[in-house]
Design a protein around this motif. Structure first.
Motif, PDB file in Angstrom:
ATOM      1  N   PHE C  27      14.210 -19.937  -2.096  1.00  0.00           N
ATOM      2  CA  PHE C  27      14.267 -17.897  -2.120  1.00  0.00           C
ATOM      3  C   PHE C  27      13.984 -17.952  -2.839  1.00  0.00           C
ATOM      4  CE2 PHE C  27      17.291 -19.893   1.464  1.00  0.00           C
ATOM      5  CZ  PHE C  27      17.037 -18.816   2.457  1.00  0.00           C
ATOM      6  N   ASN C  29      11.132 -17.603  -5.312  1.00  0.00           N
ATOM      7  CA  ASN C  29       9.416 -17.606  -5.322  1.00  0.00           C
ATOM      8  C   ASN C  29       8.900 -17.126  -3.660  1.00  0.00           C
ATOM      9  OD1 ASN C  29       8.685 -17.172  -7.912  1.00  0.00           O
ATOM     10  ND2 ASN C  29      10.178 -19.864  -8.380  1.00  0.00           N
ATOM     11  N   THR C  30       9.444 -17.120  -2.930  1.00  0.00           N
ATOM     12  CA  THR C  30       9.028 -16.564  -1.377  1.00  0.00           C
ATOM     13  C   THR C  30       9.335 -15.153  -1.107  1.00  0.00           C
ATOM     14  OG1 THR C  30       9.171 -19.219  -1.043  1.00  0.00           O
ATOM     15  CG2 THR C  30       8.827 -17.337   1.107  1.00  0.00           C
ATOM     16  N   PRO C  31       8.989 -14.595  -1.277  1.00  0.00           N
ATOM     17  CA  PRO C  31       8.787 -13.047  -0.487  1.00  0.00           C
ATOM     18  C   PRO C  31       9.518 -13.233   0.732  1.00  0.00           C
ATOM     19  CG  PRO C  31       6.882 -12.959  -1.296  1.00  0.00           C
ATOM     20  CD  PRO C  31       7.654 -14.324  -2.011  1.00  0.00           C
ATOM     21  N   LEU C  32       9.045 -11.755   0.803  1.00  0.00           N
ATOM     22  CA  LEU C  32       9.931 -11.644   2.876  1.00  0.00           C
ATOM     23  C   LEU C  32      10.025 -12.958   3.698  1.00  0.00           C
ATOM     24  CD1 LEU C  32       6.045 -10.895   3.347  1.00  0.00           C
ATOM     25  CD2 LEU C  32       7.942  -9.227   3.322  1.00  0.00           C
ATOM     26  N   LYS C  35      17.224 -13.925   2.930  1.00  0.00           N
ATOM     27  CA  LYS C  35      17.358 -14.628   1.846  1.00  0.00           C
ATOM     28  C   LYS C  35      18.814 -15.203   1.891  1.00  0.00           C
ATOM     29  CE  LYS C  35      14.739 -12.712  -1.224  1.00  0.00           C
ATOM     30  NZ  LYS C  35      13.436 -13.334  -1.430  1.00  0.00           N
ATOM     31  N   LYS C  47       8.248  -5.426   7.776  1.00  0.00           N
ATOM     32  CA  LYS C  47       8.032  -5.076   7.011  1.00  0.00           C
ATOM     33  C   LYS C  47       7.860  -3.105   6.438  1.00  0.00           C
ATOM     34  CE  LYS C  47       4.043  -8.840   6.505  1.00  0.00           C
ATOM     35  NZ  LYS C  47       3.215  -9.251   7.390  1.00  0.00           N
ATOM     36  N   LYS C  58       4.785   2.573  -2.899  1.00  0.00           N
ATOM     37  CA  LYS C  58       5.259   0.702  -3.049  1.00  0.00           C
ATOM     38  C   LYS C  58       4.228   0.681  -3.200  1.00  0.00           C
ATOM     39  CE  LYS C  58       9.498   0.702  -0.248  1.00  0.00           C
ATOM     40  NZ  LYS C  58      10.393  -1.058  -0.172  1.00  0.00           N
ATOM     41  N   LYS C 202      -3.794  -3.799  -1.220  1.00  0.00           N
ATOM     42  CA  LYS C 202      -2.805  -3.133  -0.279  1.00  0.00           C
ATOM     43  C   LYS C 202      -3.167  -2.492   1.055  1.00  0.00           C
ATOM     44  CE  LYS C 202       0.287  -4.322  -4.174  1.00  0.00           C
ATOM     45  NZ  LYS C 202       1.524  -4.992  -3.124  1.00  0.00           N
ATOM     46  N   ASP C 226       0.765  -5.259   4.148  1.00  0.00           N
ATOM     47  CA  ASP C 226       1.281  -5.075   3.151  1.00  0.00           C
ATOM     48  C   ASP C 226       3.241  -3.914   3.882  1.00  0.00           C
ATOM     49  OD1 ASP C 226       0.707  -6.419   0.273  1.00  0.00           O
ATOM     50  OD2 ASP C 226      -0.878  -5.347   1.314  1.00  0.00           O
ATOM     51  N   TYR C 227       2.819  -3.022   4.485  1.00  0.00           N
ATOM     52  CA  TYR C 227       3.536  -2.296   4.305  1.00  0.00           C
ATOM     53  C   TYR C 227       3.187  -1.394   6.117  1.00  0.00           C
ATOM     54  CZ  TYR C 227       4.588  -2.243  -0.350  1.00  0.00           C
ATOM     55  OH  TYR C 227       4.994  -2.892  -1.386  1.00  0.00           O
TER      56      TYR C 227
END
Lengths: 98, 301, 512
Positions: C27, C29-32, C35, C47, C58, C202, C226-227
């Motif tokens: 977990f 180094n892997t975002p999104l 967890k 997102k 952000k 972004k 991203d968002y």
């Protein structure tokens, strides 16, 4: 030519012009021009209207012009119609018109 | 050969239409001071058409003005204004008798003289729009040297006849025939009435085919879109052109052998056949067809 | 020090590796991703951020950056104003705003420019009050006007670096798969937005229609987003698209369309399998209808239609007369419906459409294009950006992209509008160079560019009113009279970039 009432001619359609004329309270000629081609033909239109008024011996006139891109011949016809209506003249005076 | 296949109505108080009515390539444009102009705008329309005719170059298109009746309060002023503006033709509305034409003829003559214009410069078109006009039509068409044509106005005619226009046009048949015969006898152009439903293209085509078959020279049209359709129908087809050419070749060959009559595909080619063939080729030519090219296409076919 | 996160022995040096990055846990180094495995109470992975303000914060927007938008919502767009209002409230200044185009919906930008929030505009066009203000010297830095293909080129090549793209989308899922043809604010193709989504640093999506994952088929891909911000409404349907456009009744437009169809039919470029692009103007729509008659008469089908797609093109597609549609922008409700329904109505992005420097754009493959003109001069240069008074009121769009690509480019316009001549001795602004404009069709006649002798030779016996362009110019001037020249100030308010990135013209401030 004496303007005894308000004379109006023309429409606000594209390529037409609405002209309203009446006697001027200060006995002079005043032209209020609104035109969609004012920048490129405004001076020309004013000059044309002044010439016609002079030729028809109109010395006191408030001329309101709302131009939608009318050609010279349309402006001339509408002004002549409005003047005749304002002067209350029925029959055509060809010596002035030609 | 002068063509009057189409005479396009242009409402006389509409600057947007008046300013370049000729671009639709009708053979004639007819500026209307009569029915399309309300009584409050008669003066405005008269001034507008007067100025337009004096200023605008309508190129090769014939200019026609339909004035108000000389018996209305506007007719005399219309006539004088238009003589001064010098259109090609003045069309008189609702002609009922030869006197209507003679009166206009006389007034035109006086005006031409007064203004120093050539005698008989301005031509006349009569419009037959009621039963009385139809009954008198053969005398009307002979009433003046200025007359170049006669037009049929079916809308007023059917009202006068106490009926309405049908799809087949049976109610118009006699009137059309009478007008056509009188016009032909007097050597005039004869043109048919307008077809009012602009969106009924099939109906319009049918009517144009019908009146062309009857012998009319053309039709009054109210919408520029109708111009092209009339011209298309009046333009000889490639088959007609090639047949006409064969007729001419056959008669020329016969004449070389000292005969005035030839045969083509087993049918006799005599004077009326030759005349029709010459008319077809001339019509093709003045319709703007490129005869050389048509020959090529036929050779390839 | 060797690390043993997974309990393995990994040396610090291995031949062929400059540096070893050691595993630090799945977990780390892997975002999104979730967890913790196995927790059913975790919120669904997404997102979505609460507000535009959060998305802006952000995304790291700072003074001097470049923000981008698209104009697929046309006159109905609410997104650009909404975003810029929040940015202004955050006190961020001196931004470059790059939108694929700007419409009359974007007059509120005037305020943000005056307040220093926006200091530079990069766009295909400007309209209405914003355009008038710019023409009268609103901005210190001139507006950069690009073509649709040119914009894709400058973004792909990195000439234009977009920091944050704010893209309104008619539908999106929680992970950023978005398309343009579903939802209450449907606009059809998202062709111009797709380039921004791919290349911006972004990407923030703004949608009024959050749908179940995965939102297939998608135009914007989750891996670029991203968002996501959900709002009440992104656009006014009335302004996004017109209803079914009716065939014009204007006899002048019909006359021009008939001549144009005749020109195309006999130009040598209309044959079985040909391809075409038409615009959304009333003359263009009438040409589509008349070309249908020719195709039926001759038994031709077209291989494809490109570009802004309209209902009249969709009709030909559904009748089988045009096999495929390549759609960068859907102009009306019929086109929007079709791109969602028809298998061979394909969405393409702006680069695929017209980028002159990629490995092949679709505009290069068309035989026939029909284009409009505000002005055209006797050298065939075309202006679609500034009016006869010199004021900006249009857009460069795909005009020059298609004119150069097509086998025959047909410019359709009335000889004059009101009293303003279309054919002039010198256009106010050059958008499409005369060497790429082939035939001018007006209500008074047709002029073939002397460079296209081949086309002239095919048309000369086809019963068309053929003139030289000088003759048409003289006809126009005879009718309208000679206008006074437009008066300009020294100040440059706009720079016109040709599709290849070179500067083709500049626009000066108008004098009052």
């Amino acid at each position: 030519m004496n303007l005894i009432r308000t004379g109006k001619a023309g429409t606000l359609e594209s390529s037409d012009v609405m002209i309203t004329v009446k006697g001027h309270s200060e006995n002079r000629v005043e032209i209020k021009l609104k035109s969609i081609v004012e920048k490129r033909f405004g001076r020309h239109i004013r000059r044309q209207i002044e010439d016609i008024l002079e030729r028809m011996e109109v010395n006191s006139a408030l001329v309101d012009v709302d131009d939608r891109g009318a050609l010279d011949c349309v402006i001339q016809a509408r002004l002549e119609t409005a003047l005749y209506r304002a002067a209350g003249i029925q029959s055509l005076r060809w010596e002035e018109i030609q | 050969m002068k063509l009057r296949r189409t005479m396009l109505y242009v409402p006389g108080n509409n600057p947007n239409m008046v300013k370049d009515a000729h671009i639709y390539r009708a053979d004639s444009v007819m500026f209307d001071l009569e029915d399309s102009v309300s009584v409050h705008e008669k003066d405005a329309a008269r001034f507008l058409i007067f100025r337009a005719l004096k200023c605008i170059d309508y190129e090769n298109t014939e200019t026609v003005v339909r004035i108000n009746s000389l018996h209305s309060p506007y007719g005399e002023d219309d006539l004088e204004a238009m003589v001064r503006a010098r259109p090609d033709v003045i069309r008189l509305p609702k002609t009922e008798s030869p006197e209507d034409i003679m009166e206009a003829d006389e007034k035109l003559g006086i005006l031409e003289k007064k203004l120093g214009l050539p005698k008989n410069e301005i031509k006349l078109f009569a419009a037959i729009e009621n039963a009385r006009g139809v009954v008198n039509v053969s005398r009307i068409t002979e009433a003046s040297d200025r007359l170049v044509g006669v037009a049929f106005g079916a809308e007023d005619f059917v009202t006068n006849l106490h009926t309405t226009r049908s799809r087949e046009g049976t109610e118009l048949f006699t009137a059309r025939q009478e007008i056509l015969l009188a016009g032909r006898a007097a050597g005039l152009h004869v043109i048919d009435s307008v077809f009012a439903d602009v969106n009924d293209e099939a109906g319009f085509r049918r009517e144009v085919e019908l009146i062309k078959g009857m012998g009319f020279d053309g039709k009054s049209v109210i919408n520029p879109r109708q111009v092209g359709i009339v011209h298309e129908i009046y333009t000889p087809s490639i088959e007609e052109i090639n047949h006409a050419r064969r007729v001419i070749r056959a008669i020329e060959a016969a004449e070389e052998e000292g005969s005035g009559v030839a045969t083509l595909n087993g049918r006799m080619v005599d004077k009326p056949v030759v005349e029709r063939a010459r008319r077809t080729l001339e019509l093709a030519h003045v319709s703007g067809l490129y005869l050389d090219e048509i020959q090529e296409e036929a050779a390839h076919a | 020090m060797p690390k043993k996160a997974a309990g393995r022995d990994i040396p610090s040096k291995i031949p062929g590796f400059k540096e070893i990055k050691h595993f630090e846990g799945a977990f780390a180094n892997t975002p999104l991703v979730r967890k913790q495995k196995g927790s059913r109470t975790l919120p669904r992975l997404n997102k979505i951020v609460e507000s535009l303000e959060q998305a802006i914060l952000k995304s790291g927007l700072r003074d001097g950056m470049c923000v981008s938008f698209h104009h697929h919502l046309r006159d109905g767009d609410m997104v650009l104003n909404m975003v810029m209002d929040v940015i202004a409230n955050l006190g961020i200044k001196n931004l470059t705003l790059a939108s694929s185009s700007l419409t009359r919906a974007h007059n509120p930008l005037i305020r943000h420019i005056k307040n220093g929030v926006v200091s530079r505009l990069i766009t295909s066009g400007l309209r209405d009050k914003l355009a008038e203000e710019v023409s009268h010297g609103l901005m210190e830095t001139p507006v950069l006007f690009h073509t649709h293909g040119g914009r894709a080129r400058m973004i792909e090549s990195g000439e234009l670096k977009v920091d944050i793209a704010f893209l309104g989308v008619p539908s999106s899922d929680v992970y950023g798969n978005a398309n343009g043809y579903t939802g209450p604010s449907a606009c059809g193709s998202l062709g111009y937005a797709m380039v921004d989504a791919e290349y911006a640093e972004k990407v923030v999506l703004i949608t009024d229609n959050l749908v179940e994952y995965p939102n297939t088929p998608f135009s914007i891909h989750q891996d670029h987003v991203d968002y996501i911000v959900q709002v009440d409404q992104i656009g006014d349907p009335e302004g996004i698209s017109s209803g079914a456009l009716r065939m014009t009744r204007n006899p002048r437009d019909i006359l021009i369309a008939e001549y144009a169809t005749h020109v195309i039919e006999h130009s040598g470029y209309m044959e079985d399998g040909f391809s075409l692009q038409t615009g959304s103007g009333s003359i263009s729509l009438a040409v589509s209808n008349f070309m249908r008659d020719v195709m039926l008469r001759k038994g031709y089908t077209a291989s494809f239609a490109l570009g802004g797609i309209t209902g009249s093109i969709v009709r030909l597609h559904e009748e089988g007369l045009i096999k495929r549609l390549l759609d960068v922008q859907s102009f009306d409700q019929e086109a929007i419906r079709s791109i969602g329904e028809n298998r061979y109505h394909t969405e393409i992005d702006a680069s695929y459409y017209a980028n002159p420097h990629n490995k092949g754009c679709a505009t290069n493959k068309i035989n026939v294009v029909i284009l409009s003109a505000m002005e055209i001069d006797t050298d065939f240069n075309v202006n679609v950006l500034t009016g006869s008074d010199g004021v900006i009121r249009g857009a460069s769009g795909g005009h020059s992209d298609t004119a150069i690509g097509a086998g025959i480019s047909v410019i359709v316009a009335p000889l004059f509008r009101g009293r303003s001549a279309t054919v002039v001795d010198r256009v106010n602004t050059v958008i499409t160079p005369g060497e790429t404009a082939d035939v001018l069709v007006t209500d008074y006649g047709v002029a073939v560019n002397p460079r296209r002798r081949d086309i002239y030779d095919r048309l000369k016996t086809k019963h068309l009113p053929l003139y030289s362009i000088e003759e048409l110019y003289q006809k126009a001037e005879k009718v309208t009279g000679r206008p006074e020249p437009v008066q300009f100030e020294k100040k440059i308010v706009g720079v016109v970039e040709y599709r290849d990135g070179t500067i083709l013209d500049v626009i000066h401030q108008v004098k009052d």
